[in-house]
Design a protein around this motif. Structure first.
Motif, PDB file in Angstrom:
ATOM      1  N   LEU A   1      13.585  12.342 -15.575  1.00 32.39           N
ATOM      2  CA  LEU A   1      13.173  10.949 -15.783  1.00 32.39           C
ATOM      3  C   LEU A   1      13.167  10.255 -14.430  1.00 32.39           C
ATOM      4  O   LEU A   1      14.175  10.293 -13.710  1.00 32.39           O
ATOM      5  N   TRP A   2      12.023   9.651 -14.092  1.00 34.45           N
ATOM      6  CA  TRP A   2      11.868   8.936 -12.823  1.00 34.45           C
ATOM      7  C   TRP A   2      11.586   7.465 -13.100  1.00 34.45           C
ATOM      8  O   TRP A   2      11.054   7.102 -14.163  1.00 34.45           O
ATOM      9  N   GLN A   3      11.911   6.632 -12.095  1.00 31.49           N
ATOM     10  CA  GLN A   3      11.701   5.187 -12.246  1.00 31.49           C
ATOM     11  C   GLN A   3      11.171   4.622 -10.935  1.00 31.49           C
ATOM     12  O   GLN A   3      11.562   5.068  -9.847  1.00 31.49           O
ATOM     13  N   VAL A   4      10.271   3.665 -11.045  1.00 25.72           N
ATOM     14  CA  VAL A   4       9.843   2.923  -9.856  1.00 25.72           C
ATOM     15  C   VAL A   4       9.741   1.442 -10.241  1.00 25.72           C
ATOM     16  O   VAL A   4       9.279   1.106 -11.337  1.00 25.72           O
ATOM     17  N   ARG A   5      10.259   0.584  -9.366  1.00 26.01           N
ATOM     18  CA  ARG A   5      10.035  -0.851  -9.556  1.00 26.01           C
ATOM     19  C   ARG A   5       8.711  -1.135  -8.861  1.00 26.01           C
ATOM     20  O   ARG A   5       8.535  -0.826  -7.679  1.00 26.01           O
ATOM     21  N   VAL A   6       7.763  -1.698  -9.612  1.00 28.26           N
ATOM     22  CA  VAL A   6       6.406  -1.828  -9.078  1.00 28.26           C
ATOM     23  C   VAL A   6       6.357  -2.961  -8.048  1.00 28.26           C
ATOM     24  O   VAL A   6       6.402  -4.140  -8.395  1.00 28.26           O
ATOM     25  N   GLU A   7       6.323  -2.566  -6.760  1.00 29.94           N
ATOM     26  CA  GLU A   7       6.236  -3.560  -5.669  1.00 29.94           C
ATOM     27  C   GLU A   7       4.775  -3.803  -5.308  1.00 29.94           C
ATOM     28  O   GLU A   7       4.384  -4.897  -4.941  1.00 29.94           O
ATOM     29  N   HIS A   8       3.978  -2.748  -5.399  1.00 30.75           N
ATOM     30  CA  HIS A   8       2.543  -2.859  -5.058  1.00 30.75           C
ATOM     31  C   HIS A   8       1.750  -2.584  -6.335  1.00 30.75           C
ATOM     32  O   HIS A   8       1.400  -1.429  -6.626  1.00 30.75           O
ATOM     33  N   ALA A   9       1.492  -3.651  -7.106  1.00 33.36           N
ATOM     34  CA  ALA A   9       0.756  -3.446  -8.365  1.00 33.36           C
ATOM     35  C   ALA A   9      -0.717  -3.186  -8.041  1.00 33.36           C
ATOM     36  O   ALA A   9      -1.325  -3.953  -7.284  1.00 33.36           O
ATOM     37  N   PRO A  10      -1.273  -2.110  -8.588  1.00 39.71           N
ATOM     38  CA  PRO A  10      -2.688  -1.823  -8.338  1.00 39.71           C
ATOM     39  C   PRO A  10      -3.568  -2.728  -9.193  1.00 39.71           C
ATOM     40  O   PRO A  10      -3.090  -3.365 -10.134  1.00 39.71           O
ATOM     41  N   ALA A  11      -4.867  -2.766  -8.861  1.00 41.93           N
ATOM     42  CA  ALA A  11      -5.817  -3.466  -9.737  1.00 41.93           C
ATOM     43  C   ALA A  11      -5.966  -2.635 -11.011  1.00 41.93           C
ATOM     44  O   ALA A  11      -5.740  -1.421 -10.987  1.00 41.93           O
ATOM     45  N   THR A  12      -6.328  -3.292 -12.107  1.00 43.88           N
ATOM     46  CA  THR A  12      -6.567  -2.541 -13.346  1.00 43.88           C
ATOM     47  C   THR A  12      -7.701  -1.552 -13.106  1.00 43.88           C
ATOM     48  O   THR A  12      -8.790  -1.958 -12.685  1.00 43.88           O
ATOM     49  N   PRO A  13      -7.452  -0.252 -13.320  1.00 46.05           N
ATOM     50  CA  PRO A  13      -8.498   0.721 -12.998  1.00 46.05           C
ATOM     51  C   PRO A  13      -9.662   0.655 -13.985  1.00 46.05           C
ATOM     52  O   PRO A  13      -9.471   0.353 -15.160  1.00 46.05           O
ATOM     53  N   ASN A  14     -10.840   0.919 -13.459  1.00 52.23           N
ATOM     54  CA  ASN A  14     -12.026   0.987 -14.312  1.00 52.23           C
ATOM     55  C   ASN A  14     -12.278   2.459 -14.620  1.00 52.23           C
ATOM     56  O   ASN A  14     -12.644   3.237 -13.748  1.00 52.23           O
TER      57      ASN A  14
ATOM     58  N   PHE B   1       3.403   2.885  -5.763  1.00 49.11           N
ATOM     59  CA  PHE B   1       3.772   1.578  -6.331  1.00 49.11           C
ATOM     60  C   PHE B   1       5.093   1.025  -5.788  1.00 49.11           C
ATOM     61  O   PHE B   1       5.411  -0.142  -5.989  1.00 49.11           O
ATOM     62  N   GLY B   2       5.899   1.890  -5.148  1.00 48.22           N
ATOM     63  CA  GLY B   2       7.204   1.432  -4.658  1.00 48.22           C
ATOM     64  C   GLY B   2       8.103   2.637  -4.436  1.00 48.22           C
ATOM     65  O   GLY B   2       7.635   3.775  -4.411  1.00 48.22           O
ATOM     66  N   ASN B   3       9.398   2.370  -4.299  1.00 52.29           N
ATOM     67  CA  ASN B   3      10.347   3.469  -4.063  1.00 52.29           C
ATOM     68  C   ASN B   3      10.745   4.113  -5.380  1.00 52.29           C
ATOM     69  O   ASN B   3      11.444   3.491  -6.180  1.00 52.29           O
ATOM     70  N   ALA B   4      10.321   5.354  -5.540  1.00 48.15           N
ATOM     71  CA  ALA B   4      10.615   6.031  -6.806  1.00 48.15           C
ATOM     72  C   ALA B   4      11.954   6.741  -6.698  1.00 48.15           C
ATOM     73  O   ALA B   4      12.310   7.253  -5.642  1.00 48.15           O
ATOM     74  N   ARG B   5      12.696   6.770  -7.813  1.00 49.84           N
ATOM     75  CA  ARG B   5      13.950   7.534  -7.791  1.00 49.84           C
ATOM     76  C   ARG B   5      14.126   8.282  -9.111  1.00 49.84           C
ATOM     77  O   ARG B   5      13.672   7.808 -10.167  1.00 49.84           O
ATOM     78  N   LYS B   6      14.809   9.414  -8.974  1.00 50.13           N
ATOM     79  CA  LYS B   6      15.061  10.236 -10.163  1.00 50.13           C
ATOM     80  C   LYS B   6      16.293   9.696 -10.860  1.00 50.13           C
ATOM     81  O   LYS B   6      17.341   9.564 -10.238  1.00 50.13           O
ATOM     82  N   LEU B   7      16.172   9.364 -12.142  1.00 47.18           N
ATOM     83  CA  LEU B   7      17.306   8.800 -12.879  1.00 47.18           C
ATOM     84  C   LEU B   7      18.097   9.850 -13.615  1.00 47.18           C
ATOM     85  O   LEU B   7      19.289   9.682 -13.848  1.00 47.18           O
TER      86      LEU B   7
ATOM     87  N   ALA C   1       3.896  -5.934 -12.097  1.00 44.44           N
ATOM     88  CA  ALA C   1       4.436  -6.316 -10.779  1.00 44.44           C
ATOM     89  C   ALA C   1       5.877  -6.795 -10.937  1.00 44.44           C
ATOM     90  O   ALA C   1       6.179  -7.642 -11.795  1.00 44.44           O
ATOM     91  N   GLY C   2       6.765  -6.226 -10.129  1.00 40.49           N
ATOM     92  CA  GLY C   2       8.181  -6.625 -10.163  1.00 40.49           C
ATOM     93  C   GLY C   2       8.955  -6.008 -11.317  1.00 40.49           C
ATOM     94  O   GLY C   2      10.148  -6.291 -11.476  1.00 40.49           O
ATOM     95  N   ARG C   3       8.315  -5.205 -12.148  1.00 34.00           N
ATOM     96  CA  ARG C   3       8.985  -4.592 -13.318  1.00 34.00           C
ATOM     97  C   ARG C   3       9.047  -3.071 -13.150  1.00 34.00           C
ATOM     98  O   ARG C   3       8.491  -2.522 -12.210  1.00 34.00           O
ATOM     99  N   ASN C   4       9.641  -2.436 -14.149  1.00 34.63           N
ATOM    100  CA  ASN C   4       9.876  -0.994 -14.047  1.00 34.63           C
ATOM    101  C   ASN C   4       8.819  -0.162 -14.758  1.00 34.63           C
ATOM    102  O   ASN C   4       8.422  -0.461 -15.892  1.00 34.63           O
ATOM    103  N   LEU C   5       8.437   0.904 -14.064  1.00 34.31           N
ATOM    104  CA  LEU C   5       7.577   1.918 -14.662  1.00 34.31           C
ATOM    105  C   LEU C   5       8.359   3.227 -14.594  1.00 34.31           C
ATOM    106  O   LEU C   5       8.926   3.562 -13.547  1.00 34.31           O
TER     107      LEU C   5
END
Ligand SMILES: C[S@@+](CC[C@H](N)C(=O)[O-])C[C@H]1O[C@@H](n2cnc3c(N)ncnc32)[C@H](O)[C@@H]1O
Length: 332
Positions: free
Chosen positions: A132-145, A118-124, A94-98
């Motif tokens: 190469l794409w980047q998104v700052r995670v604004e909506h962190a999902p729950a850990t998937p099972n 997860f947020g606004n994705a942009r091509k770097l 959350a709040g970091r880059n993926l």
């Protein structure tokens, strides 16, 4: 250097801190990014990285328990697997880059749309036929099972129904492959002893073998951590016990086998890749006991019989249907 790694290095300033590289290539990237750790689900690539960068490569179906402030996913082939991996990586970020990197021909453009959750994705960057794409995670999902993402189906075999559990990214996810179906009809008269399902995928053949030959020891082997996990779930779903090994190629298999059964690999990622199968055919004899048998299913157009005859012995076609053949050869 893998072109996807080269693209990351063009923006090296983004990747200086503690970083997780998921599905990375087995190249020099970890050497150039000293704070990075790798997460592989390919046993061969993990083994190569582990030798060169001890303690910095991690193998399995979930992110390793190392601290990371951002993560890069190297785009895998399957969409379902991409979904799982992106969620698993985004959950603690959350709040970091993926970041997502991949080849255009592997579908990076389409896959990048999955980042929008997860947020606004942009091509770097776009270079070396990769993006190469980047998104700052604004909506962190729950850990998937992961188990909740499994597809489950059952097969009506001659000795009863067999439950199959397949995880995202596993070969023929959620359905039986035509070649495997043909091999399942030809599991009779195997020599008693130790049986190997080489390239076990979801474990369909190995589980069917263990149920058919309960007195025999059965080993299932696959290079992919998700296949190995699926095989364990498939065996458990049928109340069966067998050895399940993650390893790269026939070298990782036991010796003294009475039979090797396989629907061998013929693709890897977006590249056609026969190496693992060619090694299987060349080296099967070293893993079989006297009169041990190799039985496999393959597309009729693949020229396996000549290789089998050169390295093992006379090769017989015991069945043929829907463009597939069952080949059988014994060690003398
Ligand atoms: C054609 S699929 C067959 C899967 C399963 N046996 C079935 O019938 O559904 C081939 C399998 O070989 C595995 N494989 C690919 N390369 C391998 C290698 N080098 N060593 C072991 N397994 C490998 C793949 O991960 C895949 O699960």
């Amino acid at each position: 250097m893998d072109p996807r790694s080269e693209v990351l290095l063009r923006q090296a300033e983004l990747f200086t801190g503690p970083l997780l590289l998921a599905g990375l290539a087995a190249d020099d990237l970890l050497g150039l990014l000293p704070e990075a750790h790798g997460w592989s689900w390919h046993a061969g690539e993990h083994a190569t990285l582990e030798v060169r960068f001890p303690g910095r490569s991690h193998f399995g179906v979930s992110p390793p328990s190392v601290e990371f402030a951002c993560a890069v996913l190297f785009l895998p082939k399957s969409r379902e697997l991409t979904d799982y991996l992106l969620s698993a990586l985004a959950a603690p970020l959350a709040g970091r880059n993926l970041f997502l990197v991949g080849e255009k021909r592997a579908g990076i453009e389409r896959a990048a749309k999955q980042l929008a959750a997860f947020g606004n994705a942009r091509k770097l960057d776009s270079a070396r036929h990769c993006q190469l794409w980047q998104v700052r995670v604004e909506h962190a999902p729950a850990t998937p099972n992961l188990e909740n993402l499994a597809q489950r189906y059952s097969l009506p075999l001659s000795d009863g129904r067999l439950a199959v559990v397949s995880l995202p990214g596993v070969f023929s996810h959620g359905r039986l492959d035509i070649g495997s179906a043909l091999l399942l009809q030809h599991l009779d008269k195997l020599p008693a002893g130790h049986l190997l399902d080489f390239g076990c995928g979801a474990g369909v053949l190995g589980a069917a073998l263990k149920r058919r030959y309960p007195e025999s020891r059965v080993t299932l082997l696959d290079v992919d951590a998700f296949a190995v996990a699926s095989s364990r779930l498939t065996l458990a779903a049928n109340g069966l016990h067998a050895d399940v090994i993650s390893g790269d190629g026939i070298d990782a298999a036991p010796t003294g086998l009475s039979a090797i059964l396989s629907n061998p690999p013929f693709h890897q990622g977006v590249h056609t890749h026969y190496q693992a199968t060619e090694n299987l055919l060349r080296q099967a004899a070293q893993h079989l006991e006297h009169q041990g048998q190799l039985r496999l299913v393959a597309n009729s157009f693949l020229k396996y019989p000549a290789v089998i005859e050169r390295h093992l012995g006379p090769c017989h076609t015991v069945a043929e249907a829907n463009g597939f053949r069952i080949y059988q050869a014994s060690k003398h």
